[in-house]
Motif scaffolding. Structure first.
Motif, short mmCIF file in Angstrom:
data_model
loop_
_atom_site.label_atom_id
_atom_site.label_comp_id
_atom_site.label_asym_id
_atom_site.label_seq_id
_atom_site.Cartn_x
_atom_site.Cartn_y
_atom_site.Cartn_z
N THR A 30 -46.48 -28.23 31.23
CA THR A 30 -45.37 -28.94 30.60
C THR A 30 -45.90 -30.25 30.03
OG1 THR A 30 -44.80 -30.01 32.68
CG2 THR A 30 -43.61 -27.99 32.14
N GLU A 31 -45.33 -30.67 28.94
CA GLU A 31 -45.72 -31.93 28.30
C GLU A 31 -44.81 -33.07 28.73
OE1 GLU A 31 -48.49 -32.15 26.60
OE2 GLU A 31 -48.82 -29.99 26.78
N SER A 32 -43.81 -32.76 29.56
CA SER A 32 -42.85 -33.77 29.99
C SER A 32 -43.46 -34.67 31.07
CB SER A 32 -41.60 -33.08 30.54
OG SER A 32 -40.72 -34.05 31.06
N ASN A 33 -43.30 -35.95 30.90
CA ASN A 33 -43.77 -36.92 31.90
C ASN A 33 -42.60 -37.51 32.68
OD1 ASN A 33 -46.44 -36.59 31.19
ND2 ASN A 33 -46.37 -38.19 29.63
N ASP A 34 -41.46 -36.82 32.70
CA ASP A 34 -40.28 -37.32 33.40
C ASP A 34 -40.55 -37.37 34.91
OD1 ASP A 34 -39.07 -37.28 30.94
OD2 ASP A 34 -38.05 -35.36 31.29
N GLY A 40 -48.38 -29.99 36.53
CA GLY A 40 -49.07 -28.71 36.51
C GLY A 40 -48.14 -27.52 36.42
N ALA A 41 -46.83 -27.77 36.42
CA ALA A 41 -45.87 -26.67 36.35
C ALA A 41 -45.91 -26.03 34.96
CB ALA A 41 -44.46 -27.18 36.64
#
Length: 85
Positions: A30-34, A40-41
């Protein structure tokens, strides 16, 4: 390898082993940094597609084993004797 239950359990073992081999195919992080998201998901795990691929591969492996043992009449003892163990 004669009974229906034996064949079913054999297929299930092959299916699970194949699933663990297929799961990493095509994984993109995933590219989300939330906050709360594991970096790594997988973004899109495609589990249904991988389950179908796993079923096809497992059916082919099981079918080959079925032919080898049931139709051609080989036994595990035959394999052990031929290997020289």
């Amino acid at each position: 390898m004669s009974g229906v239950m034996t064949q079913l359990f054999m297929f299930l073992v092959i299916w699970w082993l194949t699933l663990f081999a297929v799961l990493p195919w095509g994984v993109r992080r995933t590219e989300s940094n939330d906050a709360g998201h594991d970096p790594g998901a997988p973004a899109n795990p495609m589990l249904l597609k991988k389950a179908l691929i796993t079923t096809v591969i497992a059916a082919a492996i099981w079918g080959a084993a079925f032919l080898f043992f049931r139709v051609f009449g080989f036994t595990l003892m035959d394999l052990i004797e031929r290997s020289g163990l």
